[in-house]
Design an enzyme around this catalytic site. Structure first.
Site, PDB file in Angstrom:
ATOM      1  N   ASP A  70       0.815  -1.209   0.000  1.00 40.88           N
ATOM      2  CA  ASP A  70       0.000   0.000   0.000  1.00 40.88           C
ATOM      3  C   ASP A  70       0.856   1.270   0.000  1.00 40.88           C
ATOM      4  OD1 ASP A  70      -2.344   1.441   0.097  1.00 40.88           O
ATOM      5  OD2 ASP A  70      -2.591   1.262   2.269  1.00 40.88           O
ATOM      6  N   HIS A  71       0.348   2.292  -0.649  1.00 43.85           N
ATOM      7  CA  HIS A  71       0.953   3.634  -0.666  1.00 43.85           C
ATOM      8  C   HIS A  71       2.448   3.596  -0.947  1.00 43.85           C
ATOM      9  CE1 HIS A  71      -2.384   6.331   0.227  1.00 43.85           C
ATOM     10  NE2 HIS A  71      -2.885   5.345   0.934  1.00 43.85           N
ATOM     11  N   GLU A  92      -3.025  -0.133  -8.695  1.00 48.47           N
ATOM     12  CA  GLU A  92      -3.917   0.940  -8.264  1.00 48.47           C
ATOM     13  C   GLU A  92      -3.161   2.250  -8.192  1.00 48.47           C
ATOM     14  OE1 GLU A  92      -6.717   0.365  -4.957  1.00 48.47           O
ATOM     15  OE2 GLU A  92      -5.841   2.130  -3.993  1.00 48.47           O
ATOM     16  N   LYS A 112      -9.459   8.455  10.256  1.00 51.69           N
ATOM     17  CA  LYS A 112      -9.061   7.098  10.627  1.00 51.69           C
ATOM     18  C   LYS A 112      -9.948   6.516  11.731  1.00 51.69           C
ATOM     19  CE  LYS A 112      -5.470   7.286   7.884  1.00 51.69           C
ATOM     20  NZ  LYS A 112      -5.360   6.472   6.671  1.00 51.69           N
ATOM     21  N   HIS A 137     -10.253   4.352   0.448  1.00 54.07           N
ATOM     22  CA  HIS A 137      -9.179   4.343   1.440  1.00 54.07           C
ATOM     23  C   HIS A 137      -9.676   4.922   2.767  1.00 54.07           C
ATOM     24  CE1 HIS A 137      -5.395   3.884  -1.260  1.00 54.07           C
ATOM     25  NE2 HIS A 137      -6.444   3.296  -1.813  1.00 54.07           N
TER      26      HIS A 137
END
Length: 531
Positions: A187-188, A305, A347, A380
């Site tokens: 991810d990221h 992605e 979050k 996300h």
């Protein structure tokens, strides 16, 4: 061990067809040794594989009868039992990196794979012990999970590596007997180095985060400044003119299913601002895709992605369309794309904002994704957004990738608060000290003065702090500091005690996760799996 061997022989397990061993037999195995993970028991070739719980870990057992060394290629100690004239050899193997690599070869269902356009759900596991709970939640739904998911930022904060993340997920897949496809999301990713490292570790899904190449000053540039910035994007005026020509006519997108249409027109000023803001990021994403193609050789061997969700302002439909057009023109087939949507995706808490505005924005983004790909819309910071999950499921028609991370950590610490209140109080007080520093890389509106004094809460009420927005974010954001905090002697202050508590209450931890993620899937409208 002898009783286990006797049971395997009595039930002719070595003569069975390959696959999962029957439940009545595994239940008896569990009765003999309560540390056996029942769902792991399976016949493979001439051998029986089992996973056993040990303190703070797992151990692989491989059994063979009247043959050579069991578990060829696995590292471990071999013993044997003589039962009714048969020699059964047992290799006991620790859950090491080398053994995990061998496991993925011998039992291929433990290896992640690309998921393409299937409805998918990413589940972050910051401590490497949550995946069994994720599996139990997912088992009954027609949704494709990503069990190994972590960003480089998260790995750095928890002291884990891409190999740790991958191996922990694969051992859990074996433990729970999950044989359906699952993915592994790096991810990221922001650098070539991190792309190569996660690819080498076996990841199959790559989320490129080109945020450092986005120019948010574009929105405030004056006419002459904007023109100069736009011109600077191109070394060749012909390339600039070709881009202008691509957007000279309106885009009319028509939904292939409903027939609904939406028209997008770009005037010259608008195109220049969007290009100045997004084109360098698109170019960087293209570069990362080509790197992955160089590594994997074939595009269908990985999912790709592009993420632009961590931005100061929502991504407009025209900005999304621009990104999609430029990626498609460059021959980059994304499986998912993550815009920043209207509203706030903070979050570990529910959506904050106007749901009608979110609905309308998502409709345009979903139309673009269907017409320009198709590809999935990626959500996300998607954990706990229960108020908008029905909208996501409805508007995307299942063409979505839901991504969560810290909510699993919150579930774990909730169990700690319930079962080891004195430890939780220490964690809470430390988190308060670390919060202002740790919040720097997050957009949150946490109000510490809204969190009750933990010393005035009874032990049996501590877990209810996790029903509060502010307390959830306090614990969520400080996870890295808590898990890696050391005293003056260099010893970890909290990590070992957290892990020991969760090890002692393993099934309760899994149940907490299972219930929490089932709620996510129900809210998203995930279909029940037809068996």
């Amino acid at each position: 061990m002898r009783e286990l061997v006797e049971l395997l022989l009595k039930n002719k397990c070595f003569d069975m067809e390959d696959g999962e061993i029957k439940k009545d037999i595994t239940a008896e195995l569990k009765r003999i040794d309560s540390d056996i993970y029942e769902r792991s028991a399976r016949k493979n070739g001439s051998e029986i594989f089992l996973l056993k719980r040990v303190r703070r870990g797992r151990r692989l057992l491989v059994f063979s009868v009247d043959g050579g060394e069991p578990g060829a290629g696995f590292c471990g100690e071999v013993t044997q039992e003589e039962v009714e004239g048969k020699t059964v050899r047992i290799k006991e193997c620790d859950a090491t990196r080398d053994n995990a690599e061998k496991l993925r070869t011998v039992l291929p269902f433990t290896k992640p794979r690309p998921l393409g356009l299937k409805t998918s759900f990413g589940m972050g596991d910051r401590m490497g012990i949550a995946t069994p709970g994720h599996i139990r939640a997912t088992r009954g739904y027609d949704i494709y999970p990503i069990f190994a998911q972590q960003s480089i930022r998260e790995m750095e904060r928890t002291g884990r590596s891409p190999e740790n993340v991958m191996d922990d997920a694969c051992w859990a897949v074996f433990q729970e007997g999950w044989t359906r496809p699952f993915g592994a999301d790096a991810d990221h990713l922001k650098t070539e180095k991190d792309v190569r490292a996660t690819a080498a570790a076996g990841f199959t899904f790559f989320t490129i985060d080109p945020s450092e190449h986005l120019n948010f000053s574009a929105d405030s540039l004056s006419g002459s400044e904007l023109g100069a910035a736009f011109d600077s994007l191109f070394q060749d005026s012909e390339i600039k003119n070709l881009l202008i020509e691509r957007y000279s006519e309106p885009f009319v997108l028509r939904d292939p299913e409903s027939g609904a249409t939406e028209r997008f027109e770009f005037d010259s000023d608008e195109l220049a601002r969007i290009a100045v803001k997004f084109l360098p990021a698109v170019r960087y994403t293209i570069k990362m895709y080509r790197l992955l193609l160089e590594i994997f050789i074939e595009a269908d061997r990985f999912d790709f992605e592009m993420s632009v969700d961590e931005t100061p302002a929502p991504t407009t439909p025209k900005e999304h369309l621009f990104v999609a057009v430029e990626l498609k023109r460059a021959g980059v087939p994304v499986q998912s794309l993550a815009p920043r949507y209207p509203g706030e995706f903070q979050k570990g808490i529910d959506f904050i904002g106007d749901r009608d505005e979110f609905y309308q924005g998502l409709e345009s983004h979903a139309l673009i994704a269907r017409c320009m790909g198709p590809y999935k819309l990626s959500i996300h910071s998607g954990s706990d957004k229960f108020s908008i999950f029905p909208i996501v499921g409805k508007i995307t028609r299942g063409l979505y990738h839901e991504k969560t991370a810290g909510t699993s950590y919150l579930a774990a610490i909730r169990v700690v608060a319930r079962r080891n209140p004195s430890l939780y109080r220490e964690i809470h007080e430390f988190a308060l000290q670390r919060f202002e520093t740790d919040r720097a890389s997050y957009h949150v509106t946490t109000k510490l003065d809204m969190i009750p004094n933990v010393n005035k809460i009874a032990d049996d009420h501590l877990e209810f702090l996790f029903d509060s927005i502010d307390a959830r974010q306090l614990i969520h954001i400080t996870y890295g500091s808590v898990l890696t905090h050391r005293d003056s002697s260099g010893s970890l202050v909290f990590y070992d005690r957290i892990m020991e508590t969760l090890d002692e209450y393993e099934e309760e931890h899994y149940s907490e996760l299972e219930a929490h993620f089932k709620r996510h899937m129900e809210s998203l409208g995930a279909g029940k799996l037809r068996i």
